[in-house]
Design a protein around this motif. Structure first.
Motif, PDB file in Angstrom:
ATOM      1  N   ILE A  65       0.288  -1.006  -0.120  1.00  0.00           N
ATOM      2  CA  ILE A  65      -0.038   0.054  -0.003  1.00  0.00           C
ATOM      3  C   ILE A  65       0.460   1.424   0.364  1.00  0.00           C
ATOM      4  CG2 ILE A  65      -1.523   1.574   1.366  1.00  0.00           C
ATOM      5  CD1 ILE A  65      -2.582  -0.929   2.076  1.00  0.00           C
ATOM      6  N   ARG A  66       1.096   2.205  -1.134  1.00  0.00           N
ATOM      7  CA  ARG A  66       1.346   3.717  -0.836  1.00  0.00           C
ATOM      8  C   ARG A  66       0.293   4.448  -1.055  1.00  0.00           C
ATOM      9  NH1 ARG A  66       3.595  -0.196  -4.843  1.00  0.00           N
ATOM     10  NH2 ARG A  66       5.894  -0.839  -4.481  1.00  0.00           N
ATOM     11  N   PRO A  67       0.423   5.212   0.327  1.00  0.00           N
ATOM     12  CA  PRO A  67      -1.020   5.987   0.529  1.00  0.00           C
ATOM     13  C   PRO A  67      -0.789   7.010  -0.362  1.00  0.00           C
ATOM     14  CG  PRO A  67      -0.319   5.095   2.950  1.00  0.00           C
ATOM     15  CD  PRO A  67       0.335   4.732   1.622  1.00  0.00           C
ATOM     16  N   GLY A  74       2.984   8.780   0.729  1.00  0.00           N
ATOM     17  CA  GLY A  74       4.501   9.297  -0.122  1.00  0.00           C
ATOM     18  C   GLY A  74       5.007   7.357   0.710  1.00  0.00           C
ATOM     19  N   GLY A  75       4.533   6.741   1.740  1.00  0.00           N
ATOM     20  CA  GLY A  75       5.151   5.763   2.628  1.00  0.00           C
ATOM     21  C   GLY A  75       4.575   4.186   1.664  1.00  0.00           C
ATOM     22  N   THR A  76       6.114   3.387   1.260  1.00  0.00           N
ATOM     23  CA  THR A  76       5.308   2.365   1.553  1.00  0.00           C
ATOM     24  C   THR A  76       5.453   1.083   2.324  1.00  0.00           C
ATOM     25  OG1 THR A  76       6.886   2.639  -0.838  1.00  0.00           O
ATOM     26  CG2 THR A  76       6.342   0.476  -0.392  1.00  0.00           C
ATOM     27  N   PHE A  77       3.878   0.326   2.563  1.00  0.00           N
ATOM     28  CA  PHE A  77       4.027  -0.152   3.742  1.00  0.00           C
ATOM     29  C   PHE A  77       3.080  -2.326   3.098  1.00  0.00           C
ATOM     30  CE2 PHE A  77       2.500   4.005   4.699  1.00  0.00           C
ATOM     31  CZ  PHE A  77       3.358   3.949   5.777  1.00  0.00           C
ATOM     32  N   LEU A  78       4.792  -2.658   3.527  1.00  0.00           N
ATOM     33  CA  LEU A  78       3.806  -4.116   3.109  1.00  0.00           C
ATOM     34  C   LEU A  78       3.582  -4.522   4.353  1.00  0.00           C
ATOM     35  CD1 LEU A  78       5.117  -6.299   1.167  1.00  0.00           C
ATOM     36  CD2 LEU A  78       6.964  -6.547   2.194  1.00  0.00           C
ATOM     37  N   CYS A  96       1.244  -6.434   8.950  1.00  0.00           N
ATOM     38  CA  CYS A  96       2.083  -4.984   8.620  1.00  0.00           C
ATOM     39  C   CYS A  96       3.623  -5.771   8.378  1.00  0.00           C
ATOM     40  CB  CYS A  96       1.396  -4.036   9.284  1.00  0.00           C
ATOM     41  SG  CYS A  96       2.888  -2.636   8.210  1.00  0.00           S
ATOM     42  N   LYS A  97       4.082  -6.351   7.464  1.00  0.00           N
ATOM     43  CA  LYS A  97       5.522  -6.174   7.275  1.00  0.00           C
ATOM     44  C   LYS A  97       6.634  -5.200   7.436  1.00  0.00           C
ATOM     45  CE  LYS A  97       7.123 -10.237   5.323  1.00  0.00           C
ATOM     46  NZ  LYS A  97       7.505 -10.961   3.906  1.00  0.00           N
TER      47      LYS A  97
END
Length: 184
Positions: A65-67, A74-78, A96-97
Motif C-alpha cells: 500500500i502506497r497512500p 509517500g510511504g510504502t507499507f507491505l 504489517c511487515k
C-alpha cells in the motif's frame, strides 16, 4: 491384502496420468473462494498484490500500500496475508511487515481492523480487507488503538502526530523506537 490396495492405488494414479501431466491437486473450498476473490480484485492504484511463493501458493500473498493522501502519503507499507483453509468462514491473518508509527498497527505488525476480528463475515472478501487497510492510512483511528502512545498523540496533538509520522517514515526515532525508512 495391503499390497492389493497399493496396486489398485498405483493403477488409479497411472490412469489419471495417462495424459502425461502431473496429477491435479484438488482445491479446498477456501482456495476456490480465494481464487474467485483474487480474480475479482478492484484495487486502488496505490495498492498492489504479489505472490512471493509463486502462483501455486494463493493462500499466502503480500499487498503493498502506497497512500496517496493523508499523514502517510509517500510511504510504502507491505502486508503479508495468510488465508486459512476454512476461508471465508475465518478471516485472513494479516501482518504489517513494515515497521510503522500508527495507532492501529503495533510495532510487531499486528493490525487492529474490526473486519479482521469480531466483524468478519463470510460475505466479506480480500478486496474489502485491502480497502480496510488502505483506509487505516487515510483515516487512522485513535479510538481503537494497538499503539496507545501513537493514538494519544493523534487524539491530543495532530500536528505532533504528523511530525512523528514524517520522522518515522524518513527513517528515524520516535521516542525510543527506531523506524526504518519507508518513504520513496
Amino acid at each position: 491384502m495391503i499390497n492389493l490396495f497399493k496396486v489398485k492405488a498405483k493403477q488409479r494414479e497411472t490412469a489419471e496420468n495417462v495424459n502425461g501431466k502431473a496429477p491435479v491437486k484438488k482445491q479446498t473450498a477456501g482456495e476456490l473462494r480465494l481464487h474467485k476473490d483474487i480474480s475479482e480484485l478492484n484495487l486502488p492504484k496505490s495498492c498492489t498484490i504479489s505472490f512471493p511463493n509463486g502462483k501455486d501458493d494463493l493462500m499466502n500473498f503480500e499487498v503493498t500500500i502506497r497512500p496517496d493522501e493523508g499523514y502517510y502519503i509517500g510511504g510504502t507499507f507491505l502486508f503479508s496475508f495468510q488465508v486459512p483453509s476454512v476461508y471465508p468462514h475465518e478471516p485472513p491473518k494479516v501482518k504489517c511487515k513494515t515497521k510503522v508509527y500508527h495507532p492501529n498497527i503495533d510495532l510487531e505488525g499486528n493490525v487492529c481492523l474490526n473486519i479482521l476480528r469480531e466483524d468478519w463475515k463470510p460475505v466479506l472478501n480480500i478486496n474489502t480487507v485491502i480497502y480496510g487497510l488502505f483506509h487505516l492510512f487515510t483515516q487512522p483511528n485513535y479510538e481503537d488503538p494497538l499503539n496507545h502512545d501513537a493514538a494519544a498523540v493523534l487524539r491530543d496533538n495532530p500536528k505532533m502526530f504528523e511530525s512523528n509520522v514524517r520522522r518515522a517514515m524518513a527513517g528515524g526515532y520516535v521516542g525510543q523506537t527506531f523506524f526504518p525508512r519507508c518513504i520513496s
